[in-house]
Design an enzyme around this catalytic site. Structure first.
Site, PDB file in Angstrom:
ATOM      1  N   ASP A 135     -14.465   2.853   7.700  1.00 45.74           N
ATOM      2  CA  ASP A 135     -13.634   3.896   7.060  1.00 45.74           C
ATOM      3  C   ASP A 135     -14.179   4.355   5.870  1.00 45.74           C
ATOM      4  OD1 ASP A 135     -10.765   4.655   6.736  1.00 45.74           O
ATOM      5  OD2 ASP A 135     -11.381   3.923   4.499  1.00 45.74           O
ATOM      6  N   ARG A 144     -13.847  12.914   7.466  1.00 48.45           N
ATOM      7  CA  ARG A 144     -12.512  13.686   7.740  1.00 48.45           C
ATOM      8  C   ARG A 144     -12.158  14.600   6.480  1.00 48.45           C
ATOM      9  NH1 ARG A 144      -8.790   8.746   7.910  1.00 48.45           N
ATOM     10  NH2 ARG A 144      -7.376  10.264   8.266  1.00 48.45           N
ATOM     11  N   LYS A 188      -8.136  -1.381   6.447  1.00 43.91           N
ATOM     12  CA  LYS A 188      -8.415  -2.032   5.020  1.00 43.91           C
ATOM     13  C   LYS A 188      -7.359  -3.151   4.514  1.00 43.91           C
ATOM     14  CE  LYS A 188      -8.374   2.349   3.537  1.00 43.91           C
ATOM     15  NZ  LYS A 188      -8.570   3.814   2.977  1.00 43.91           N
ATOM     16  N   HIS A 242       0.619  -1.296  -0.026  1.00 44.12           N
ATOM     17  CA  HIS A 242       0.038   0.032  -0.130  1.00 44.12           C
ATOM     18  C   HIS A 242       0.940   1.073  -0.159  1.00 44.12           C
ATOM     19  CE1 HIS A 242      -3.629   2.384   0.943  1.00 44.12           C
ATOM     20  NE2 HIS A 242      -2.814   3.029   1.611  1.00 44.12           N
ATOM     21  N   SER A 278      -6.901   3.937   9.299  1.00 43.39           N
ATOM     22  CA  SER A 278      -7.887   3.910   8.139  1.00 43.39           C
ATOM     23  C   SER A 278      -6.832   2.875   7.074  1.00 43.39           C
ATOM     24  CB  SER A 278      -7.832   5.285   7.470  1.00 43.39           C
ATOM     25  OG  SER A 278      -8.242   5.359   6.043  1.00 43.39           O
TER      26      SER A 278
HETATM   27  N1  URA Z   1      -5.132   6.826   2.955  1.00 46.43           N
HETATM   28  C1  URA Z   1      -6.223   6.098   3.574  1.00 46.43           C
HETATM   29  O1  URA Z   1      -6.540   5.186   2.856  1.00 46.43           O
HETATM   30  N2  URA Z   1      -6.426   6.699   4.587  1.00 46.43           N
HETATM   31  C2  URA Z   1      -6.010   8.044   5.138  1.00 46.43           C
HETATM   32  O2  URA Z   1      -6.455   8.341   6.255  1.00 46.43           O
HETATM   33  C3  URA Z   1      -5.009   8.574   4.399  1.00 46.43           C
HETATM   34  C4  URA Z   1      -4.422   7.980   3.387  1.00 46.43           C
END
Ligand code: URA
Length: 431
Positions: free
Chosen positions: A161, A168, A187, A82, A183
Protein backbone atom coordinates in the site's frame (compact mmCIF):
# COMPACT_ATOMS: atom_id res chain seq x y z
CA UNK A 1 3.61 -14.45 -16.93
CA UNK A 2 4.24 -11.02 -18.49
CA UNK A 3 2.90 -7.87 -16.80
CA UNK A 4 2.19 -6.21 -20.17
CA UNK A 5 -0.40 -8.97 -20.86
CA UNK A 6 -2.07 -8.27 -17.49
CA UNK A 7 -2.18 -4.52 -18.25
CA UNK A 8 -3.73 -5.23 -21.66
CA UNK A 9 -6.32 -7.52 -20.12
CA UNK A 10 -7.46 -4.72 -17.78
CA UNK A 11 -7.44 -2.19 -20.62
CA UNK A 12 -9.80 -4.56 -22.48
CA UNK A 13 -11.92 -4.75 -19.32
CA UNK A 14 -11.39 -8.48 -18.83
CA UNK A 15 -11.49 -10.13 -15.42
CA UNK A 16 -8.08 -10.81 -13.91
CA UNK A 17 -7.11 -14.15 -12.37
CA UNK A 18 -5.96 -14.52 -8.76
CA UNK A 19 -2.44 -15.45 -9.96
CA UNK A 20 -2.28 -12.32 -12.13
CA UNK A 21 -3.24 -9.98 -9.29
CA UNK A 22 -0.79 -11.69 -6.93
CA UNK A 23 1.91 -11.53 -9.61
CA UNK A 24 1.39 -7.75 -9.83
CA UNK A 25 1.51 -7.13 -6.06
CA UNK A 26 4.51 -9.38 -5.37
CA UNK A 27 6.58 -8.14 -8.29
CA UNK A 28 5.77 -4.47 -7.77
CA UNK A 29 6.78 -4.68 -4.10
CA UNK A 30 10.06 -6.49 -4.89
CA UNK A 31 10.93 -3.94 -7.57
CA UNK A 32 10.65 -6.24 -10.64
CA UNK A 33 7.73 -4.27 -12.09
CA UNK A 34 8.57 -0.60 -12.75
CA UNK A 35 6.47 2.43 -11.76
CA UNK A 36 5.64 3.31 -15.39
CA UNK A 37 3.95 -0.04 -16.01
CA UNK A 38 2.18 0.10 -12.66
CA UNK A 39 0.90 3.62 -13.46
CA UNK A 40 -0.65 2.33 -16.68
CA UNK A 41 -2.19 -0.63 -14.84
CA UNK A 42 -3.64 1.58 -12.08
CA UNK A 43 -5.12 3.94 -14.68
CA UNK A 44 -6.74 0.97 -16.45
CA UNK A 45 -8.25 0.00 -13.07
CA UNK A 46 -9.39 3.57 -12.41
CA UNK A 47 -11.17 3.60 -15.80
CA UNK A 48 -12.50 0.03 -15.99
CA UNK A 49 -12.77 -0.82 -12.29
CA UNK A 50 -12.35 -4.18 -10.58
CA UNK A 51 -15.02 -6.73 -9.72
CA UNK A 52 -15.73 -7.36 -6.02
CA UNK A 53 -13.90 -10.66 -6.37
CA UNK A 54 -10.83 -9.01 -7.93
CA UNK A 55 -10.86 -6.32 -5.22
CA UNK A 56 -10.93 -8.94 -2.44
CA UNK A 57 -8.01 -10.79 -4.07
CA UNK A 58 -6.05 -7.53 -4.42
CA UNK A 59 -6.75 -6.64 -0.76
CA UNK A 60 -5.59 -10.05 0.45
CA UNK A 61 -2.41 -9.93 -1.66
CA UNK A 62 -1.65 -6.41 -0.36
CA UNK A 63 -2.26 -7.48 3.24
CA UNK A 64 0.13 -10.43 2.78
CA UNK A 65 2.86 -8.22 1.26
CA UNK A 66 4.19 -7.60 4.79
CA UNK A 67 3.68 -8.65 8.40
CA UNK A 68 0.21 -9.38 9.77
CA UNK A 69 -0.15 -8.75 13.49
CA UNK A 70 -1.31 -11.67 15.59
CA UNK A 71 -3.32 -10.91 18.76
CA UNK A 72 -4.25 -14.51 19.60
CA UNK A 73 -2.23 -14.32 22.83
CA UNK A 74 -4.83 -11.86 24.21
CA UNK A 75 -7.78 -14.08 23.39
CA UNK A 76 -9.94 -10.98 22.87
CA UNK A 77 -11.82 -9.29 20.06
CA UNK A 78 -9.63 -6.56 18.63
CA UNK A 79 -11.61 -3.51 17.63
CA UNK A 80 -10.61 -0.91 15.09
CA UNK A 81 -12.13 2.14 13.50
CA UNK A 82 -11.07 3.96 10.36
CA UNK A 83 -12.17 7.22 8.83
CA UNK A 84 -11.70 8.07 5.18
CA UNK A 85 -10.62 11.53 6.37
CA UNK A 86 -12.09 14.98 6.67
CA UNK A 87 -11.93 18.39 8.32
CA UNK A 88 -12.07 18.56 12.13
CA UNK A 89 -12.18 14.77 12.33
CA UNK A 90 -10.93 13.95 15.84
CA UNK A 91 -13.31 11.01 16.27
CA UNK A 92 -10.66 8.39 17.14
CA UNK A 93 -9.21 10.53 19.95
CA UNK A 94 -12.54 10.63 21.79
CA UNK A 95 -14.13 7.37 20.64
CA UNK A 96 -11.28 4.95 21.40
CA UNK A 97 -10.88 5.80 25.12
CA UNK A 98 -14.66 5.59 25.64
CA UNK A 99 -14.64 2.08 24.18
CA UNK A 100 -11.50 1.05 26.07
CA UNK A 101 -13.03 2.30 29.35
CA UNK A 102 -15.94 -0.07 28.60
CA UNK A 103 -13.61 -3.05 28.27
CA UNK A 104 -13.09 -3.20 24.49
CA UNK A 105 -9.56 -3.70 23.15
CA UNK A 106 -8.45 -1.10 20.62
CA UNK A 107 -5.30 -1.61 18.54
CA UNK A 108 -5.26 1.10 15.95
CA UNK A 109 -2.90 2.38 13.30
CA UNK A 110 -3.61 5.87 12.09
CA UNK A 111 -2.33 8.10 9.34
CA UNK A 112 -1.07 11.63 8.92
CA UNK A 113 -3.01 14.44 7.33
CA UNK A 114 -2.37 15.55 3.79
CA UNK A 115 -3.83 18.60 2.05
CA UNK A 116 -7.08 19.82 3.57
CA UNK A 117 -7.62 16.71 5.73
CA UNK A 118 -6.14 16.43 9.20
CA UNK A 119 -4.51 13.25 10.51
CA UNK A 120 -4.97 11.62 13.91
CA UNK A 121 -1.21 11.05 14.22
CA UNK A 122 -0.43 14.75 13.84
CA UNK A 123 -3.05 15.62 16.45
CA UNK A 124 -1.64 13.08 18.90
CA UNK A 125 1.93 14.21 18.24
CA UNK A 126 0.91 17.74 19.26
CA UNK A 127 0.91 16.29 22.80
CA UNK A 128 4.50 16.59 24.03
CA UNK A 129 6.16 13.20 24.30
CA UNK A 130 3.40 11.11 22.64
CA UNK A 131 5.20 8.33 20.77
CA UNK A 132 3.51 7.07 17.61
CA UNK A 133 6.41 4.79 16.60
CA UNK A 134 6.08 1.88 19.01
CA UNK A 135 7.77 -1.39 18.08
CA UNK A 136 5.41 -4.35 17.58
CA UNK A 137 6.41 -5.53 21.04
CA UNK A 138 5.68 -2.16 22.68
CA UNK A 139 2.41 -1.83 20.75
CA UNK A 140 1.29 -5.24 22.02
CA UNK A 141 2.34 -4.43 25.58
CA UNK A 142 0.43 -1.13 25.69
CA UNK A 143 -2.69 -2.77 24.23
CA UNK A 144 -2.45 -5.68 26.69
CA UNK A 145 -1.96 -3.43 29.70
CA UNK A 146 -4.25 -0.50 28.87
CA UNK A 147 -6.70 -1.92 26.29
CA UNK A 148 -5.84 0.88 23.86
CA UNK A 149 -3.01 2.11 21.66
CA UNK A 150 -2.91 4.31 18.57
CA UNK A 151 0.29 4.19 16.57
CA UNK A 152 1.69 5.13 13.16
CA UNK A 153 1.91 2.69 10.29
CA UNK A 154 4.80 0.36 10.77
CA UNK A 155 6.92 0.06 7.60
CA UNK A 156 6.73 -3.74 7.80
CA UNK A 157 2.94 -3.65 7.48
CA UNK A 158 1.41 -3.57 3.98
CA UNK A 159 4.47 -2.28 2.09
CA UNK A 160 2.37 -2.77 -1.07
CA UNK A 161 0.00 0.00 0.00
CA UNK A 162 2.81 2.38 0.83
CA UNK A 163 4.31 1.95 -2.63
CA UNK A 164 1.04 1.87 -4.58
CA UNK A 165 -0.48 4.81 -2.66
CA UNK A 166 2.55 7.04 -3.32
CA UNK A 167 2.24 6.29 -7.04
CA UNK A 168 -1.54 6.82 -7.07
CA UNK A 169 -1.06 10.19 -5.46
CA UNK A 170 0.90 11.47 -8.47
CA UNK A 171 -0.83 9.60 -11.31
CA UNK A 172 -4.46 10.63 -10.85
CA UNK A 173 -5.44 7.19 -9.59
CA UNK A 174 -6.47 7.94 -6.00
CA UNK A 175 -10.12 8.41 -6.99
CA UNK A 176 -10.91 4.77 -7.68
CA UNK A 177 -13.35 3.01 -5.37
CA UNK A 178 -11.75 -0.49 -5.64
CA UNK A 179 -8.28 1.01 -5.08
CA UNK A 180 -9.45 3.03 -2.05
CA UNK A 181 -11.26 -0.01 -0.64
CA UNK A 182 -8.26 -2.33 -1.04
CA UNK A 183 -5.88 0.29 0.37
CA UNK A 184 -7.95 0.87 3.51
CA UNK A 185 -8.97 -2.74 4.07
CA UNK A 186 -5.48 -4.24 3.55
CA UNK A 187 -4.18 -2.00 6.37
CA UNK A 188 -7.10 -2.74 8.68
CA UNK A 189 -6.73 -6.48 8.12
CA UNK A 190 -2.94 -6.46 8.59
CA UNK A 191 -3.39 -4.82 12.00
CA UNK A 192 -5.12 -8.03 13.01
CA UNK A 193 -8.43 -6.48 14.09
CA UNK A 194 -11.54 -8.63 13.79
CA UNK A 195 -14.23 -6.04 14.42
CA UNK A 196 -14.00 -2.89 12.29
CA UNK A 197 -16.02 0.29 11.91
CA UNK A 198 -15.42 2.26 8.73
CA UNK A 199 -16.46 5.89 8.89
CA UNK A 200 -16.94 6.92 5.27
CA UNK A 201 -16.99 10.71 5.19
CA UNK A 202 -19.24 12.19 2.54
CA UNK A 203 -19.36 15.75 1.24
CA UNK A 204 -17.10 18.36 -0.32
CA UNK A 205 -14.48 17.95 2.45
CA UNK A 206 -14.16 14.18 1.82
CA UNK A 207 -12.91 11.79 -0.88
CA UNK A 208 -16.48 10.65 -1.46
CA UNK A 209 -18.36 13.71 -2.68
CA UNK A 210 -21.85 12.19 -2.84
CA UNK A 211 -23.90 9.55 -1.06
CA UNK A 212 -23.97 7.12 -4.02
CA UNK A 213 -20.15 6.97 -4.15
CA UNK A 214 -19.95 6.67 -0.36
CA UNK A 215 -22.44 3.76 -0.37
CA UNK A 216 -20.56 2.01 -3.16
CA UNK A 217 -17.29 2.25 -1.20
CA UNK A 218 -19.01 1.19 2.03
CA UNK A 219 -20.67 -1.87 0.44
CA UNK A 220 -17.44 -2.94 -1.19
CA UNK A 221 -15.46 -2.72 2.07
CA UNK A 222 -18.16 -4.72 3.88
CA UNK A 223 -17.97 -7.43 1.22
CA UNK A 224 -14.17 -7.61 1.40
CA UNK A 225 -14.30 -7.82 5.20
CA UNK A 226 -16.91 -10.58 5.13
CA UNK A 227 -14.96 -12.59 2.54
CA UNK A 228 -11.98 -12.39 4.90
CA UNK A 229 -14.06 -13.32 7.98
CA UNK A 230 -14.16 -9.97 9.78
CA UNK A 231 -17.13 -8.21 11.35
CA UNK A 232 -17.58 -4.90 9.57
CA UNK A 233 -19.91 -1.93 9.86
CA UNK A 234 -19.93 1.26 7.83
CA UNK A 235 -21.23 4.67 8.80
CA UNK A 236 -21.60 7.32 6.15
CA UNK A 237 -21.14 10.64 7.93
CA UNK A 238 -21.44 14.31 7.04
CA UNK A 239 -18.39 16.13 5.69
CA UNK A 240 -20.25 18.99 4.03
CA UNK A 241 -19.07 21.11 6.96
CA UNK A 242 -16.24 20.71 9.46
CA UNK A 243 -16.87 18.27 12.30
CA UNK A 244 -17.22 19.99 15.67
CA UNK A 245 -15.97 23.51 16.31
CA UNK A 246 -12.22 22.97 16.32
CA UNK A 247 -9.95 22.45 13.29
CA UNK A 248 -6.23 21.99 13.83
CA UNK A 249 -4.08 19.85 16.10
CA UNK A 250 -3.84 20.94 19.77
CA UNK A 251 -7.21 22.66 19.42
CA UNK A 252 -8.81 19.37 18.28
CA UNK A 253 -7.17 17.39 21.10
CA UNK A 254 -8.73 19.87 23.53
CA UNK A 255 -12.15 19.47 21.90
CA UNK A 256 -11.88 15.67 22.08
CA UNK A 257 -10.93 15.94 25.78
CA UNK A 258 -13.92 18.22 26.46
CA UNK A 259 -16.19 15.74 24.66
CA UNK A 260 -14.92 12.95 26.92
CA UNK A 261 -16.05 15.11 29.84
CA UNK A 262 -19.51 15.47 28.27
CA UNK A 263 -18.94 19.03 26.98
CA UNK A 264 -18.45 18.38 23.27
CA UNK A 265 -20.16 20.13 20.36
CA UNK A 266 -23.49 18.61 19.33
CA UNK A 267 -22.56 17.23 15.88
CA UNK A 268 -19.29 15.73 17.13
CA UNK A 269 -20.96 14.18 20.18
CA UNK A 270 -23.63 12.64 17.91
CA UNK A 271 -20.97 10.94 15.78
CA UNK A 272 -19.12 9.70 18.85
CA UNK A 273 -22.32 8.17 20.25
CA UNK A 274 -23.29 6.68 16.91
CA UNK A 275 -19.87 5.08 16.32
CA UNK A 276 -19.52 3.87 19.91
CA UNK A 277 -23.00 2.27 19.81
CA UNK A 278 -22.19 0.54 16.50
CA UNK A 279 -18.94 -0.92 17.82
CA UNK A 280 -20.42 -1.99 21.17
CA UNK A 281 -23.12 -3.91 19.31
CA UNK A 282 -20.79 -5.29 16.62
CA UNK A 283 -18.41 -6.63 19.28
CA UNK A 284 -21.34 -8.19 21.21
CA UNK A 285 -20.74 -5.96 24.27
CA UNK A 286 -24.22 -4.42 24.05
CA UNK A 287 -27.41 -6.12 22.92
CA UNK A 288 -28.99 -3.04 21.34
CA UNK A 289 -28.67 0.74 20.85
CA UNK A 290 -30.47 1.57 24.12
CA UNK A 291 -28.11 -0.54 26.20
CA UNK A 292 -25.10 0.82 24.30
CA UNK A 293 -26.22 4.41 24.92
CA UNK A 294 -26.54 3.78 28.65
CA UNK A 295 -23.02 2.33 28.72
CA UNK A 296 -21.57 5.36 26.91
CA UNK A 297 -23.46 7.83 29.15
CA UNK A 298 -22.08 6.05 32.20
CA UNK A 299 -18.50 6.02 30.87
CA UNK A 300 -18.64 9.78 30.31
CA UNK A 301 -20.57 10.84 33.42
CA UNK A 302 -18.49 8.67 35.78
CA UNK A 303 -15.26 10.21 34.41
CA UNK A 304 -13.96 6.74 33.39
CA UNK A 305 -13.72 7.65 29.70
CA UNK A 306 -11.62 10.73 30.46
CA UNK A 307 -9.44 8.79 32.93
CA UNK A 308 -8.81 6.19 30.23
CA UNK A 309 -7.82 8.97 27.81
CA UNK A 310 -5.21 10.27 30.29
CA UNK A 311 -4.01 6.71 31.02
CA UNK A 312 -3.59 5.94 27.30
CA UNK A 313 -1.81 9.20 26.41
CA UNK A 314 0.57 8.68 29.36
CA UNK A 315 1.17 5.03 28.40
CA UNK A 316 2.45 6.20 25.01
CA UNK A 317 4.74 8.78 26.64
CA UNK A 318 2.50 11.84 26.26
CA UNK A 319 2.45 14.54 28.91
CA UNK A 320 -1.30 14.29 29.57
CA UNK A 321 -1.18 16.82 32.42
CA UNK A 322 -0.15 19.55 29.95
CA UNK A 323 -3.49 19.26 28.16
CA UNK A 324 -5.16 20.53 31.30
CA UNK A 325 -2.84 23.53 31.57
CA UNK A 326 -4.43 26.62 30.03
CA UNK A 327 -1.04 27.73 28.69
CA UNK A 328 -0.70 24.59 26.56
CA UNK A 329 -2.67 26.01 23.64
CA UNK A 330 -1.45 29.61 23.38
CA UNK A 331 -1.03 30.56 19.71
CA UNK A 332 1.09 33.64 19.08
CA UNK A 333 -1.28 35.16 16.50
CA UNK A 334 -5.05 35.35 16.38
CA UNK A 335 -7.39 36.80 13.74
CA UNK A 336 -11.10 37.20 14.35
CA UNK A 337 -13.77 37.19 11.67
CA UNK A 338 -17.05 38.98 12.37
CA UNK A 339 -20.46 38.64 10.70
CA UNK A 340 -21.36 41.31 8.19
CA UNK A 341 -25.08 40.47 8.22
CA UNK A 342 -27.80 38.77 10.26
CA UNK A 343 -29.22 35.32 9.68
CA UNK A 344 -28.93 31.60 10.26
CA UNK A 345 -25.39 30.56 9.39
CA UNK A 346 -24.84 27.85 6.78
CA UNK A 347 -21.33 26.53 6.21
CA UNK A 348 -21.40 25.42 2.58
CA UNK A 349 -17.91 24.05 2.17
CA UNK A 350 -15.84 21.98 4.59
CA UNK A 351 -12.92 21.89 2.19
CA UNK A 352 -12.51 25.70 2.34
CA UNK A 353 -12.09 25.50 6.11
CA UNK A 354 -9.63 22.62 5.72
CA UNK A 355 -7.57 24.57 3.18
CA UNK A 356 -7.50 27.71 5.36
CA UNK A 357 -6.43 25.62 8.37
CA UNK A 358 -3.67 24.12 6.22
CA UNK A 359 -2.51 27.59 5.11
CA UNK A 360 -2.41 28.67 8.76
CA UNK A 361 0.07 25.83 9.30
CA UNK A 362 -2.19 23.12 10.74
CA UNK A 363 -1.67 20.77 7.77
CA UNK A 364 0.72 19.89 4.98
CA UNK A 365 0.47 20.66 1.29
CA UNK A 366 3.50 18.38 0.67
CA UNK A 367 4.49 15.29 2.66
CA UNK A 368 7.75 16.94 3.83
CA UNK A 369 6.02 20.05 5.29
CA UNK A 370 6.17 20.49 9.05
CA UNK A 371 3.12 21.19 11.18
CA UNK A 372 2.35 24.16 13.42
CA UNK A 373 0.49 22.47 16.27
CA UNK A 374 -0.92 25.81 17.48
CA UNK A 375 -2.44 26.69 14.10
CA UNK A 376 -6.12 26.18 13.45
CA UNK A 377 -9.63 27.56 13.36
CA UNK A 378 -12.31 27.76 16.03
CA UNK A 379 -15.91 28.06 14.87
CA UNK A 380 -17.42 30.47 17.40
CA UNK A 381 -20.63 29.95 15.42
CA UNK A 382 -21.73 26.73 13.73
CA UNK A 383 -24.25 25.97 11.00
CA UNK A 384 -27.85 26.78 12.01
CA UNK A 385 -26.75 29.23 14.76
CA UNK A 386 -28.53 32.58 14.47
CA UNK A 387 -25.93 35.32 14.04
CA UNK A 388 -26.29 39.09 14.42
CA UNK A 389 -24.24 41.47 12.32
CA UNK A 390 -20.97 42.24 14.15
CA UNK A 391 -20.92 38.97 16.14
CA UNK A 392 -17.77 36.88 16.22
CA UNK A 393 -18.00 34.03 13.68
CA UNK A 394 -14.60 32.35 13.54
CA UNK A 395 -11.16 32.71 15.16
CA UNK A 396 -8.01 31.82 13.22
CA UNK A 397 -4.82 30.87 15.08
CA UNK A 398 -1.20 30.50 14.02
CA UNK A 399 2.38 30.85 15.19
CA UNK A 400 3.02 33.06 12.13
CA UNK A 401 1.37 36.40 11.24
CA UNK A 402 -2.03 35.67 9.66
CA UNK A 403 -2.76 36.79 6.11
CA UNK A 404 -6.10 38.66 6.22
CA UNK A 405 -7.00 37.35 2.73
CA UNK A 406 -7.90 34.09 4.44
CA UNK A 407 -11.03 35.87 5.69
CA UNK A 408 -12.36 36.13 2.10
CA UNK A 409 -11.86 32.40 1.58
CA UNK A 410 -14.04 31.61 4.60
CA UNK A 411 -16.65 34.26 3.82
CA UNK A 412 -17.11 32.65 0.35
CA UNK A 413 -17.70 29.30 2.08
CA UNK A 414 -20.68 30.48 4.17
CA UNK A 415 -24.11 32.06 3.72
CA UNK A 416 -26.79 33.57 5.95
CA UNK A 417 -30.40 32.47 5.54
CA UNK A 418 -33.85 33.28 6.95
CA UNK A 419 -34.40 29.73 8.10
CA UNK A 420 -32.44 26.84 9.55
CA UNK A 421 -31.70 23.95 7.20
CA UNK A 422 -31.69 20.23 7.77
CA UNK A 423 -28.31 18.85 8.90
CA UNK A 424 -27.64 15.19 9.62
CA UNK A 425 -24.45 14.02 11.32
CA UNK A 426 -24.83 10.38 10.23
CA UNK A 427 -26.36 9.78 6.79
CA UNK A 428 -26.53 6.00 6.90
CA UNK A 429 -25.32 2.87 8.70
CA UNK A 430 -24.55 -0.32 6.80
CA UNK A 431 -23.65 -3.82 8.02
N1 URA B 1 -7.22 6.34 2.65
C1 URA B 1 -6.42 5.27 2.41
O1 URA B 1 -5.85 4.70 3.32
N2 URA B 1 -6.29 4.85 1.13
C2 URA B 1 -6.90 5.45 0.08
O2 URA B 1 -6.74 5.00 -1.04
C3 URA B 1 -7.73 6.56 0.35
C4 URA B 1 -7.88 6.98 1.65
Amino acid sequence: MRFIDIINKKVENQKLLKEEIEFFVNNYVNGSIPDYQTSAFLMAIRINGLSDEETAILTNAMMLSGDVLDWNFLNKTIVDKHSTGGVGDKVSIALCPILASLGLTIAKMSGRGLGHTGGTLDKLESIDGYNIMLSDEEFKNVVQKHGIAIVGQNTKLVPADKKIYALRDVTGTVQSIPLIASSIMSKKLATGSNCILLDVKCGDGAFMKNIEEAKKLGKLMIQIGKKLNRKIAVEITNMEQPLGKAIGNKIEVLEAAQTLKGNGPKDFTEIIYSSAKTLLILSDCAKDEAEAKQMIDKAIISGKAYEKFIEWISAQGGNAKLIEDKNWFKPKYKFEIFAKQNGYLKIKSAISFGLVAMKLGAGRSKKEDSIDYDAGIYLNKSSNDYVNEGELLFTLYSSKPINNELEDELIKAIEFNDKKYNIKSVFEKMY
